[in-house]
Design a protein around this motif. Structure first.
Motif, PDB file in Angstrom:
ATOM      1  N   VAL A  22      62.160  26.311  65.262  1.00  0.00           N
ATOM      2  CA  VAL A  22      62.637  26.985  66.485  1.00  0.00           C
ATOM      3  C   VAL A  22      61.833  27.343  67.573  1.00  0.00           C
ATOM      4  CG1 VAL A  22      63.540  29.273  66.820  1.00  0.00           C
ATOM      5  CG2 VAL A  22      64.338  28.080  64.999  1.00  0.00           C
ATOM      6  N   ALA A  59      70.842  25.166  67.335  1.00  0.00           N
ATOM      7  CA  ALA A  59      70.990  25.675  66.079  1.00  0.00           C
ATOM      8  C   ALA A  59      71.000  24.120  65.072  1.00  0.00           C
ATOM      9  CB  ALA A  59      72.082  26.650  65.672  1.00  0.00           C
ATOM     10  N   PRO A  66      74.598  28.711  63.744  1.00  0.00           N
ATOM     11  CA  PRO A  66      74.121  29.476  64.975  1.00  0.00           C
ATOM     12  C   PRO A  66      73.845  30.779  64.557  1.00  0.00           C
ATOM     13  CG  PRO A  66      76.161  28.459  65.390  1.00  0.00           C
ATOM     14  CD  PRO A  66      75.916  28.243  63.982  1.00  0.00           C
ATOM     15  N   PHE A  69      70.167  30.759  63.393  1.00  0.00           N
ATOM     16  CA  PHE A  69      69.149  30.475  64.395  1.00  0.00           C
ATOM     17  C   PHE A  69      68.951  31.785  65.268  1.00  0.00           C
ATOM     18  CE2 PHE A  69      67.820  29.223  68.512  1.00  0.00           C
ATOM     19  CZ  PHE A  69      67.282  27.859  68.201  1.00  0.00           C
TER      20      PHE A  69
END
Length: 218
Positions: A22, A59, A66, A69
């Motif tokens: 991420v 994501a 989503p 994420f």
């Protein structure tokens, strides 16, 4: 892609694979100006604004849903020092960089008052220009000196008090404090003990309350 931000993220040693993925995706979106051929020259602070509408695509790149994420974004601070701010209008403000993760430099040590100089003399009314320190005398013997000026006299005036050979030969702080206390007698309404003079040789007085400054004169 920001080579500077990506190089920084890789240097962090994040062990959680998902968090690393991420943050690496965020690094690719980060604007970090600098020489692209010198990614080691990393800016102190980097960041980006992320629209919530961008999250589904990011994501998918991370292999996450989503909402998963978003949870990763909220948890990034568990892995690295940074700011992740989730604003009510759907904007994510993300700020990070070496200034967050660099170890603080050790605070400088107190000045060594056992040698050298000039050191300040913090007696109110004498604290603007007066100094003391160590110097070598005849035969290489070290002694202490003091050069004391009243604040009202200004920096270019002749000292009101000289503590120096041959009139004074002092080798310890206690002896210097005693010599100054005696020499200050004619300049003070009340005699000041040598123990108090010693504190003005070694420590600044506490800040006065309510902004009042004492600048008494002899």
């Amino acid at each position: 892609m920001s080579r500077h931000a990506t190089a920084y993220v890789r240097s962090l040693g994040i062990t959680d694979g998902t968090a690393l993925t991420v943050l690496t995706l965020l690094a690719a979106l980060t604007h970090a100006p600098g020489d692209p051929h010198r990614p080691e020259d990393i800016p102190e602070v980097m960041g980006l604004y992320l629209q919530d509408s961008d999250i589904p695509d990011l994501a998918a790149q991370a292999g996450l849903a989503p909402e998963a994420f978003r949870r990763q974004l909220r948890g990034l601070r568990q892995h690295v020092k940074m700011d992740v701010l989730e604003h009510a209008d759907g904007v994510w403000e993300i700020v990070y960089g070496p200034s967050y993760t660099r170890r603080p430099e050790p605070r400088p040590a107190r000045p060594d008052l056992t040698r050298g100089g000039p050191h300040p003399f913090w007696l109110p009314g004498w604290d603007h220009y007066s100094t003391w320190g160590y110097e070598q005398g005849p035969g290489g013997h070290q002694h202490l000196y003091a050069q004391l000026l009243l604040n009202q006299d200004g920096p270019d005036a002749e000292p009101r008090i000289w503590i120096t050979p041959p009139q004074y030969t002092v080798r310890t702080l206690d002896e210097l404090a005693g010599a100054i206390a005696r020499a200050l007698g004619p300049h003070q309404p009340v005699p000041m003990p040598a123990s108090l003079i010693r504190t003005f040789l070694t420590s600044p007085p506490p800040a006065p309350r309510d902004g009042a400054l004492s600048d008494g004169v002899g």
